[in-house]
Design a protein around this motif. Sequence first.
Motif, mmCIF file in Angstrom:
data_model
loop_
_atom_site.group_PDB
_atom_site.id
_atom_site.type_symbol
_atom_site.label_atom_id
_atom_site.label_comp_id
_atom_site.label_asym_id
_atom_site.label_seq_id
_atom_site.Cartn_x
_atom_site.Cartn_y
_atom_site.Cartn_z
ATOM 1 N N PRO A 62 -16.604 47.651 141.010
ATOM 2 C CA PRO A 62 -17.069 47.645 139.617
ATOM 3 C C PRO A 62 -16.382 48.667 138.727
ATOM 4 O O PRO A 62 -16.207 48.435 137.539
ATOM 5 C CB PRO A 62 -18.567 47.948 139.738
ATOM 6 C CG PRO A 62 -18.923 47.521 141.107
ATOM 7 C CD PRO A 62 -17.697 47.735 141.957
ATOM 8 N N SER A 63 -15.976 49.803 139.281
ATOM 9 C CA SER A 63 -15.324 50.817 138.449
ATOM 10 C C SER A 63 -13.980 50.339 137.930
ATOM 11 O O SER A 63 -13.468 50.869 136.952
ATOM 12 C CB SER A 63 -15.157 52.122 139.222
ATOM 13 O OG SER A 63 -14.241 51.955 140.278
ATOM 14 N N ARG A 65 -13.597 47.351 136.846
ATOM 15 C CA ARG A 65 -13.916 46.276 135.910
ATOM 16 C C ARG A 65 -14.852 46.798 134.829
ATOM 17 O O ARG A 65 -15.821 46.159 134.475
ATOM 18 C CB ARG A 65 -14.547 45.107 136.660
ATOM 19 C CG ARG A 65 -13.572 44.509 137.671
ATOM 20 C CD ARG A 65 -14.137 43.323 138.347
ATOM 21 N NE ARG A 65 -14.362 42.280 137.346
ATOM 22 C CZ ARG A 65 -14.734 41.064 137.667
ATOM 23 N NH1 ARG A 65 -14.926 40.727 138.919
ATOM 24 N NH2 ARG A 65 -14.929 40.166 136.730
ATOM 25 N N HIS A 66 -14.555 47.982 134.337
ATOM 26 C CA HIS A 66 -15.412 48.604 133.337
ATOM 27 C C HIS A 66 -14.579 49.348 132.308
ATOM 28 O O HIS A 66 -13.617 50.020 132.662
ATOM 29 C CB HIS A 66 -16.370 49.589 134.008
ATOM 30 C CG HIS A 66 -17.184 50.356 133.028
ATOM 31 N ND1 HIS A 66 -18.264 49.814 132.378
ATOM 32 C CD2 HIS A 66 -17.059 51.614 132.558
ATOM 33 C CE1 HIS A 66 -18.765 50.713 131.555
ATOM 34 N NE2 HIS A 66 -18.056 51.814 131.639
ATOM 35 N N PHE A 93 -28.386 48.929 132.350
ATOM 36 C CA PHE A 93 -27.436 49.676 133.185
ATOM 37 C C PHE A 93 -28.101 50.061 134.495
ATOM 38 O O PHE A 93 -29.210 50.595 134.507
ATOM 39 C CB PHE A 93 -26.968 50.935 132.453
ATOM 40 C CG PHE A 93 -26.171 51.854 133.327
ATOM 41 C CD1 PHE A 93 -24.885 51.529 133.716
ATOM 42 C CD2 PHE A 93 -26.717 53.050 133.775
ATOM 43 C CE1 PHE A 93 -24.151 52.376 134.522
ATOM 44 C CE2 PHE A 93 -25.991 53.903 134.582
ATOM 45 C CZ PHE A 93 -24.711 53.571 134.956
ATOM 46 N N TYR A 113 -24.806 48.964 127.277
ATOM 47 C CA TYR A 113 -23.915 48.132 128.085
ATOM 48 C C TYR A 113 -24.004 46.661 127.717
ATOM 49 O O TYR A 113 -25.052 46.170 127.277
ATOM 50 C CB TYR A 113 -24.272 48.275 129.571
ATOM 51 C CG TYR A 113 -23.800 49.568 130.163
ATOM 52 C CD1 TYR A 113 -22.672 49.613 130.970
ATOM 53 C CD2 TYR A 113 -24.471 50.757 129.924
ATOM 54 C CE1 TYR A 113 -22.230 50.803 131.514
ATOM 55 C CE2 TYR A 113 -24.039 51.949 130.462
ATOM 56 C CZ TYR A 113 -22.921 51.967 131.259
ATOM 57 O OH TYR A 113 -22.481 53.140 131.783
ATOM 58 N N ASN A 115 -21.571 42.697 128.827
ATOM 59 C CA ASN A 115 -20.517 42.133 129.665
ATOM 60 C C ASN A 115 -19.626 41.214 128.846
ATOM 61 O O ASN A 115 -20.075 40.624 127.858
ATOM 62 C CB ASN A 115 -21.115 41.329 130.828
ATOM 63 C CG ASN A 115 -21.884 42.186 131.787
ATOM 64 O OD1 ASN A 115 -21.524 43.330 132.039
ATOM 65 N ND2 ASN A 115 -22.967 41.649 132.322
ATOM 66 N N ASN A 120 -17.032 41.413 133.307
ATOM 67 C CA ASN A 120 -16.531 42.780 133.263
ATOM 68 C C ASN A 120 -17.521 43.622 132.469
ATOM 69 O O ASN A 120 -18.015 43.195 131.429
ATOM 70 C CB ASN A 120 -15.144 42.833 132.616
ATOM 71 C CG ASN A 120 -14.115 42.110 133.448
ATOM 72 O OD1 ASN A 120 -13.951 42.380 134.633
ATOM 73 N ND2 ASN A 120 -13.430 41.156 132.840
ATOM 74 N N SER A 121 -17.817 44.801 132.964
ATOM 75 C CA SER A 121 -18.790 45.688 132.342
ATOM 76 C C SER A 121 -18.157 46.432 131.174
ATOM 77 O O SER A 121 -17.135 47.102 131.337
ATOM 78 C CB SER A 121 -19.299 46.688 133.386
ATOM 79 O OG SER A 121 -20.088 47.674 132.779
ATOM 80 N N GLU A 123 -19.014 48.986 127.639
ATOM 81 C CA GLU A 123 -19.969 49.997 127.214
ATOM 82 C C GLU A 123 -19.557 50.542 125.856
ATOM 83 O O GLU A 123 -18.377 50.787 125.613
ATOM 84 C CB GLU A 123 -19.950 51.117 128.260
ATOM 85 C CG GLU A 123 -20.807 52.292 128.018
ATOM 86 C CD GLU A 123 -20.657 53.337 129.123
ATOM 87 O OE1 GLU A 123 -21.456 54.285 129.106
ATOM 88 O OE2 GLU A 123 -19.752 53.224 129.978
#
Length: 149
Positions: A62-63, A65-66, A93, A113, A115, A120-121, A123
């Motif tokens: 996930p990191s 895709r953020h 979140f 947050y 998507n 993809n996340s 913020e």
Amino acid sequence: MIKGLYEAHLPVKSLERSIEFYTKLGLKFAWRDDNTAFFWIEEGRSWIGLWEGKEYETPYHPSLRHIAFQVSFEDLKVSLEWLHSIEIEAVPFGTRTSIEPFVRPNQGNASVYFNDPDGNSLELMCYVEVPKELQSLTNKLSLTEWEIV
């Protein structure tokens, strides 16, 4: 040393759908080729690259895709209304159940947050001035809670 985001890259299923989404966020289109498109976050300083293709199928942490976009605290306060106005839903979140923007006193920042179409996340994030006596708070506070502390 670091002044902001220079570039970030995300895998996407449909470049056309993602171009429409990131345009709706207000990012300025920079360029594209067959499989990639780039948008300015801050023209001439930072941008995001979107990559269409089989790479999307590869497992990602996930990191990777953020992306966090820097905003002002005043903008964060109206972020839910803004996202709603462009037909984008905010998401909770982590283990939070609320979509309301929140403050992390121990980190000196606040965020909300959402998507993109590929999960993809994303913020919206800003710096927050935290009084010394609150800097050790590790729990997250909603903006409503923060403003009465």
